[in-house]
Design a protein around this motif. Structure first.
Motif, PDB file in Angstrom:
ATOM      1  N   TRP A 234      36.331  -6.730   4.125  1.00  0.00           N
ATOM      2  CA  TRP A 234      36.139  -5.936   2.870  1.00  0.00           C
ATOM      3  C   TRP A 234      36.877  -7.043   1.735  1.00  0.00           C
ATOM      4  CZ3 TRP A 234      37.510   0.046   4.019  1.00  0.00           C
ATOM      5  CH2 TRP A 234      36.543   0.500   4.827  1.00  0.00           C
TER       6      TRP A 234
ATOM      7  N   HIS B 199      30.241  -4.105  -1.540  1.00  0.00           N
ATOM      8  CA  HIS B 199      29.770  -3.250  -0.539  1.00  0.00           C
ATOM      9  C   HIS B 199      28.655  -2.440  -0.894  1.00  0.00           C
ATOM     10  CE1 HIS B 199      30.365  -0.017   2.606  1.00  0.00           C
ATOM     11  NE2 HIS B 199      31.141  -0.706   3.222  1.00  0.00           N
ATOM     12  N   GLU B 200      27.653  -2.000   0.010  1.00  0.00           N
ATOM     13  CA  GLU B 200      26.561  -1.240  -0.292  1.00  0.00           C
ATOM     14  C   GLU B 200      27.068   0.008  -1.107  1.00  0.00           C
ATOM     15  OE1 GLU B 200      22.809   0.992   2.182  1.00  0.00           O
ATOM     16  OE2 GLU B 200      24.341  -0.047   3.116  1.00  0.00           O
TER      17      GLU B 200
ATOM     18  N   THR C  16      35.279   1.478   0.579  1.00  0.00           N
ATOM     19  CA  THR C  16      36.112   0.266   0.208  1.00  0.00           C
ATOM     20  C   THR C  16      36.542   0.448  -1.277  1.00  0.00           C
ATOM     21  OG1 THR C  16      33.771  -0.619  -0.711  1.00  0.00           O
ATOM     22  CG2 THR C  16      34.605  -1.350   1.308  1.00  0.00           C
TER      23      THR C  16
ATOM     24  N   THR D  11      30.733  -2.967  -5.732  1.00  0.00           N
ATOM     25  CA  THR D  11      29.506  -2.660  -5.082  1.00  0.00           C
ATOM     26  C   THR D  11      28.483  -3.454  -5.298  1.00  0.00           C
ATOM     27  OG1 THR D  11      28.628  -1.059  -6.715  1.00  0.00           O
ATOM     28  CG2 THR D  11      30.092  -0.007  -4.815  1.00  0.00           C
TER      29      THR D  11
ATOM     30  N   HIS E  30      30.877 -10.995  -4.841  1.00  0.00           N
ATOM     31  CA  HIS E  30      32.397 -10.456  -4.756  1.00  0.00           C
ATOM     32  C   HIS E  30      32.889 -10.279  -6.240  1.00  0.00           C
ATOM     33  CE1 HIS E  30      32.851 -14.798  -5.112  1.00  0.00           C
ATOM     34  NE2 HIS E  30      33.696 -14.384  -6.189  1.00  0.00           N
TER      35      HIS E  30
END
Length: 490
Positions: free
Chosen positions: A326, A339-340, A350, A474, A479
């Motif tokens: 993460w 993250h999705e 997250t 997301t 990133h």
């Protein structure tokens, strides 16, 4: 020269359901952490007024597979902290699974893996008692939402190593005809008598009861020993009796302040001629008082973080059990891998958050990688949420400020954690952004109203928690890099 004084609340943030003990000259506190990971924070103080982080007693929620996504309002409810037989003990309830125990030789750990001493739904607010004759007991309350009953306290005989209960349990105090919403018991022994201090009447509107008996299993006499009275301290209850090194007694409790969370107060405590505790100023909360143990520098739990160490600070928690993939520490800086997007930040595991501190100014630098559609920023997260940050689309990058309404549906406890938040909407029109790095700033007022840029947002509390200030990112890949987080006085 007058004695130095403190002002309540001594912890003006969400330290829900505090329990406090003293070992030698040191005080330690733990609190409910609900779905936050790591759980069971442990704080240290020398004077009951200034507090600092020791760490957490529960690195991950168990069973681990049940907490890979946010279980809002679930997880760790009101714990009890004790020191016995050379060990620190925390008994904590998971209202959907049972009562668990962890131990450690030091508050800093290492803490044991949790074991379940009593499985079942609706078991809450456990507290052990090791009596002077060598016997051991456990008392707990009930959550009506899971068990169908409440307003009663159940007692057990317990093996001294807390590995097993020795009976089926009996109701030792029935609140019927005495009070409503009896819960949160803390058990003690004094001069041969058994004491249970327990709140009643509801989190935001209740009071503190005291019960005493010659036998752990009763019968118990009772009194109200702390209530709002003529003050503005609503619902003063659920906490801990602790004795200072000079043998003075104190009661540490919380006050529910909605989005600010359950803040912590310290009250003087004495004993009347009939042997009953008198808390505060004749049973009403005090706003100021002489410091319990003078002579120590004032401390406070960490909030700002330069992200220049091997890990982020202990003030941060995730919304579910984390994975190494993460994030990455940049020394300095923090990289969150995209993250999705679940479309609802309350459902995003997250989100890396900390307790809202009001008043304050929170600022952070953000840089979003150039790898497709994404969004990242800082969020004010409760039952609804707002966020300020960057969104990258096929048309370019935008500085956005959005919010969603709290869910309208009601459920157990006056809210429904499973209900979706309302759709996100722009608080101000998106602004094209050509800069690689932006600084995001949120001003949090003393009334907890937040100003994101030029617009105001009134946060709602979370699910049994105060509002969270969080970082998130997301998208399908790439990133977001966050620079130092600064939490400063306005």
């Amino acid at each position: 020269m007058s004695a130095p004084v403190y002002r309540n609340p001594v912890l003006d943030a969400d330290w829900s359901d505090p329990d406090v003990i003293r070992v030698g000259d040191d005080f330690y506190l733990t609190a409910s952490s609900f779905h936050r990971v790591p759980g069971l924070p442990v704080l240290h103080s020398r004077d009951l007024v200034g507090w600092s982080f020791v760490g957490h007693a529960l690195p991950r929620l168990v069973p681990e597979g049940d907490f890979v996504t946010p279980q809002l309002g679930g997880g760790v409810w009101a714990p009890a902290l004790r020191h016995h037989d050379g060990l620190f003990w925390i008994f904590y309830p998971d209202p959907d699974r049972g009562i668990f125990v962890v131990t450690a030789p030091s508050p800093a750990g290492p803490w044991s893996d949790p074991w379940c001493i009593k499985p079942g739904r609706g078991l809450i607010d456990p507290c052990p008692l090791w009596a002077t004759d060598g016997s051991a007991y456990l008392v707990h309350a009930w959550a009506k939402s899971r068990a169908g009953i409440n307003n009663v306290l159940t007692g057990h005989r317990m093996r001294p190593d807390a590995r097993e209960l020795l009976d089926d349990g009996v109701v030792i105090i029935d609140g019927e005809g005495i009070c409503t919403g009896l819960e949160g018991p803390k058990a003690y022994q004094r001069d041969g008598e058994f004491w249970i201090l327990a709140p009643a009447g509801g989190v935001a509107t209740g009071w503190q009861m005291a019960f005493r008996s010659k036998d752990f299993f009763g019968p118990y006499e009772h009194r109200i020993v702390l209530a709002t009275g003529t003050t503005d301290v609503n619902g003063p209850h659920q906490g801990a009796w602790v004795t200072a090194p000079d043998d003075s007694d104190w009661f540490v409790h919380f006050q529910d302040r909605a989005a600010r969370g359950r803040v912590v107060h310290v009250q003087p405590m004495r004993w009347d001629d009939d042997g009953w505790p008198v808390i505060g100023a004749d049973g009403e909360p005090v706003r100021t008082h002489a410091i319990p143990v003078p002579g120590h520098a004032l401390t406070a739990p960490a909030t700002s973080d330069a992200f220049d160490g091997p890990a982020f600070g202990p003030q941060w928690t995730w919304q579910a059990n984390p994975e190494p993939s993460w994030y990455e520490m940049l020394h300095p800086g923090l990289r969150l891998f995209l993250h999705e997007d679940p479309g609802d930040l309350r459902r995003l595991p997250t989100v890396l958050g900390q307790r809202l501190l009001a008043p304050s100014v929170v600022s952070v630098e953000l840089r979003l990688s150039e790898d497709g559609p994404a969004r990242a920023g800082i969020t004010i997260l409760g039952r609804g949420y707002a966020w300020l940050g960057l969104e990258r689309t096929d048309e370019g990058s935008w500085l956005v400020c959005r919010a969603t309404a709290s869910p309208e549906s009601e459920g157990v406890g006056g809210f429904d954690a499973s209900a979706p938040a309302g759709p996100e909407h722009d608080l101000v029109p998106p602004v094209p952004c050509t800069s690689e790095t932006v600084t995001l700033t949120v001003h949090i007022g003393s009334d907890t109203v937040c100003r994101l840029g030029e617009v105001s947002y009134t946060p709602a509390p979370g699910f049994w928690t105060g509002t969270t200030v969080g970082l998130f990112a997301t998208g399908a890949g790439g990133h977001a890099d966050f620079g130092p987080v600064r939490v400063e006085s306005p």
